[in-house]
Design a protein around this motif. Structure first.
Motif, PDB file in Angstrom:
ATOM      1  N   ARG B   6     -39.876 -24.681 -59.888  1.00  0.00           N
ATOM      2  CA  ARG B   6     -38.901 -24.477 -58.830  1.00  0.00           C
ATOM      3  C   ARG B   6     -39.266 -25.328 -57.628  1.00  0.00           C
ATOM      4  N   VAL B   8     -39.482 -28.311 -56.388  1.00  0.00           N
ATOM      5  CA  VAL B   8     -39.022 -29.656 -56.654  1.00  0.00           C
ATOM      6  C   VAL B   8     -39.818 -30.725 -55.932  1.00  0.00           C
ATOM      7  N   SER B   9     -40.432 -30.318 -54.837  1.00  0.00           N
ATOM      8  CA  SER B   9     -40.996 -31.347 -53.978  1.00  0.00           C
ATOM      9  C   SER B   9     -42.339 -31.890 -54.481  1.00  0.00           C
ATOM     10  N   GLN B  10     -43.206 -30.990 -54.854  1.00  0.00           N
ATOM     11  CA  GLN B  10     -44.539 -31.456 -55.228  1.00  0.00           C
ATOM     12  C   GLN B  10     -44.569 -31.784 -56.706  1.00  0.00           C
ATOM     13  N   SER B  11     -44.753 -33.056 -56.991  1.00  0.00           N
ATOM     14  CA  SER B  11     -44.608 -33.491 -58.377  1.00  0.00           C
ATOM     15  C   SER B  11     -45.827 -33.165 -59.227  1.00  0.00           C
ATOM     16  N   THR B  12     -46.999 -33.473 -58.734  1.00  0.00           N
ATOM     17  CA  THR B  12     -48.184 -33.249 -59.562  1.00  0.00           C
ATOM     18  C   THR B  12     -48.600 -31.796 -59.555  1.00  0.00           C
ATOM     19  N   HIS B  58     -59.499 -33.037 -59.100  1.00  0.00           N
ATOM     20  CA  HIS B  58     -59.005 -32.944 -57.728  1.00  0.00           C
ATOM     21  C   HIS B  58     -58.638 -31.509 -57.383  1.00  0.00           C
ATOM     22  N   TYR B  59     -59.500 -30.620 -57.813  1.00  0.00           N
ATOM     23  CA  TYR B  59     -59.222 -29.213 -57.548  1.00  0.00           C
ATOM     24  C   TYR B  59     -59.300 -28.913 -56.061  1.00  0.00           C
ATOM     25  N   ARG B  60     -58.355 -28.140 -55.574  1.00  0.00           N
ATOM     26  CA  ARG B  60     -58.460 -27.598 -54.223  1.00  0.00           C
ATOM     27  C   ARG B  60     -57.992 -26.163 -54.272  1.00  0.00           C
ATOM     28  N   PRO B  61     -58.798 -25.288 -53.713  1.00  0.00           N
ATOM     29  CA  PRO B  61     -58.474 -23.862 -53.803  1.00  0.00           C
ATOM     30  C   PRO B  61     -57.146 -23.539 -53.141  1.00  0.00           C
ATOM     31  N   ASN B  62     -56.407 -22.668 -53.743  1.00  0.00           N
ATOM     32  CA  ASN B  62     -55.164 -22.196 -53.164  1.00  0.00           C
ATOM     33  C   ASN B  62     -55.481 -21.073 -52.185  1.00  0.00           C
ATOM     34  N   ARG B  63     -55.349 -21.414 -50.919  1.00  0.00           N
ATOM     35  CA  ARG B  63     -55.758 -20.438 -49.906  1.00  0.00           C
ATOM     36  C   ARG B  63     -54.778 -19.294 -49.785  1.00  0.00           C
ATOM     37  N   VAL B  64     -53.584 -19.488 -50.268  1.00  0.00           N
ATOM     38  CA  VAL B  64     -52.615 -18.400 -50.229  1.00  0.00           C
ATOM     39  C   VAL B  64     -53.058 -17.297 -51.185  1.00  0.00           C
ATOM     40  N   ALA B  65     -53.401 -17.709 -52.384  1.00  0.00           N
ATOM     41  CA  ALA B  65     -53.878 -16.731 -53.359  1.00  0.00           C
ATOM     42  C   ALA B  65     -55.151 -16.064 -52.865  1.00  0.00           C
ATOM     43  N   LEU B  68     -54.504 -13.566 -50.168  1.00  0.00           N
ATOM     44  CA  LEU B  68     -53.817 -12.359 -50.639  1.00  0.00           C
ATOM     45  C   LEU B  68     -54.844 -11.297 -51.026  1.00  0.00           C
TER      46      LEU B  68
END
Lengths: 351, 351
Positions: B6, B8-12, B58-65, B68
């Motif tokens: 969903r 659409v913006s972030q391709s990778t 190129h892992y970067r932690p998802n700070r949103v998760a 939460l």
DNA sequence: TTGTATGCGTTATCAA
DNA sequence: TTGATAACGCATACAA
């Protein structure tokens, strides 16, 4: 289950859709659909009941949980150019930020100021931007050709550049060469031939371009650029004062001085006062930006105006478009205009 | 599983700890512990392998998760006072924001500018602040006694007030009465008795307090306050100009004018120029804030300085303390000082 | 030393 | 029309 909250600070427990579901005797999905008005329809009666319970429990949706799944935070990152730690490039940056905030209010976005982005010359440096907290980013006056920007282009992270230009990124800026030409034309039109400049910092794109454009404009008027009247400065009043002292200490002085921005011009005003040089009788001055200060100084500063409000609004709207998947390029170059005030006159020799 | 993004913006596609676990042939928990350096220890060899894979992907932690579950975002909300939509209370707000950003950099916090908080007089208006995106909030110059602040106190949401005061909230401000007294003392010491004021807006706490303090200070010096010399203004140069015109149109003029802040004073300078009133020969002027503009105008403005950098840093540090559960009150009132420059002199009659 | 399983609060996808 | 349940990506309690 032990309920030792790690979150020591917030005492009251927030109600969740689960709580509402229990109270309203419906499922969580129904609650979600009722609160969001879709995509599934909920009978008015039960919807009202849910809304009532939500209100009674002071329910507020947890946007962190929501954005984890929707992958949208409705937050725009703003990466300010910081000079030696201080964020503000004078009144200029402020106006820009103000414009962004106003646009964001209309577009229902919030602004995340990224303080941790000290540098932009590696992929890693940009990670704080890519951790899901914001949907895209606005870069204010980024240093040209940085590795960071290329990385964003590569991975397709939505971003716009304002006061900055890159062929592969959506950019909003002005044509510095036109602006500078307006200034030099004005000097030339008044009869000035001995024109100096307090130059901008080369590492900032605006500084670089204005310096170059000055040389070009002088050339195209057939005027010679005197090295001794070209003084380096940064975009700061103190720097303008210092550079002004250097300039005014020359045996021969120019009759007109173009300042790379209004802050530098403000500093130059002080230098003129120190050296008992009158503006505009002894020396004419033109600045750049049309900052609020340009009408606070005496005499009011003639300067080149750039439409910051428009630029910041366009940049913000363009970013939201990009986030929503629009791909057409929206880059735009804005018009500058000379604002004539009281700091310029014909050179003494003419009188 | 269909993988129709969903977003659409972030391709990778971003790599997750799950991806790393698969590649490194370990479990997700081991990955988590390795990346976070604890709380469980991971043998150096396997940790290195995990780090290598993370870097390769190129892992970067998802700070949103992360936030939460940890319930910490490491983001501080900033609620600016906005005057008729525009966010900036002049150079003043900028300095404050700059101080906050600098402090945040050191404390590893980012700044969320809440653009959607138009009002603060209901619980609901504050919801954007309480949705988990930030851990606490700094209120800059909030209107006094707002329902919103009381609500935050009630639910224990960490917050600090700067340039504002509430008994039940951690507050950082100056003693306006002391600052104003310094100004009036200075006028009185020079022999002025006919003193007017360009007043601040009553709805802002600083405006209100400075107006009140002026009356008190005058009284304590046995000086009479002339209604005709008390002109209302808002904290803006244009307003200062208008108010100045009104003041200077009086049949009799004061010999000294106290301006509620430096921006008003800047406007007053313009009015003086229009009316050919010389500063300080014909009229003495004192401002408030020690804004950058106070040294840009001619003559340089005598003003009351407040330590904005200190205040913003203390406020930021205090907020982080509150978020981390410290409960002791940290409120502090800062010292003001008179900065003597060139806009004050003895009254004409004395000469 | 390590892997499995649960939950954070949502939204989205099933099935009923 | 609705309810159960699986994700989202991560941290961590519990098992092994």
């Amino acid at each position: 289950m032990r309920n030792v909250s790690r979150n020591v600070s917030q005492s009251t427990k927030m109600a969740t859709i689960k709580d509402i579901a229990r109270e309203a005797k419906v499922s969580v999905s129904t609650v979600s659909y009722a609160l969001n008005d879709g995509p599934r329809s909920v009978p008015d009666e039960v919807k009202q009941r849910i809304l009532d319970v939500a209100s009674r429990l002071h329910y507020r949706p947890n946007r962190v949980a929501r954005s984890l799944i929707t992958r949208r935070s409705h937050v725009l990152g703003v990466v300010p150019t910081r000079i030696e730690r201080d964020m503000i490039i004078g009144p200029y940056f402020v106006s820009m930020l103000n414009g962004i905030v106003n646009a964001c209010e209309d577009l229902h976005q919030d602004v995340l100021l990224l303080t941790q982005l000290s540098t932009m010359d590696s992929k890693e440096a940009l990670y704080p931007l890519l951790d899901g907290r914001c949907d895209g980013a606005i870069f204010i006056a980024p240093s040209h050709d940085s590795e960071g920007i290329h990385y964003l282009q590569e991975i397709g992270f939505p971003h716009v550049l304002v006061i900055g230009r890159d062929e592969r990124s959506t950019s909003f800026d002005i044509d510095n060469s036109v602006g500078v030409r307006l200034a030099v034309d004005h000097f030339a039109g008044l009869g000035h031939t001995k024109i100096g400049m307090l130059m901008g910092p080369e590492e900032l794109i605006d500084g670089y371009e204005r310096n170059q454009s000055f040389l070009e404009s002088m050339r195209s008027h057939g005027l010679t650029v005197q090295e001794k009247w070209m003084i380096r400065a940064s975009f700061h009043p103190d720097s303008g004062l210092e550079a002004g002292r250097v300039l005014l200490s020359r045996k021969e002085r120019p009759t007109a001085v173009f300042c790379a921005n209004d802050e530098v011009a403000t500093g130059f005003y002080k230098a003129c006062k120190e050296f008992k040089v009158r503006i505009p009788e002894d020396i004419s001055v033109i600045g750049f930006d049309n900052a609020p200060t340009s009408t606070m100084v005496e005499p009011n500063l003639t300067t080149v105006k750039q439409p910051i409000d428009q630029m910041s609004r366009h940049a913000t709207e363009a970013l939201v478009s990009l986030i929503e998947g629009k791909t057409e390029t929206l880059s735009r170059r804005f018009i500058t205009a000379l604002v004539e005030r009281q700091s310029t006159a014909r050179p003494m020799e003419d009188k």
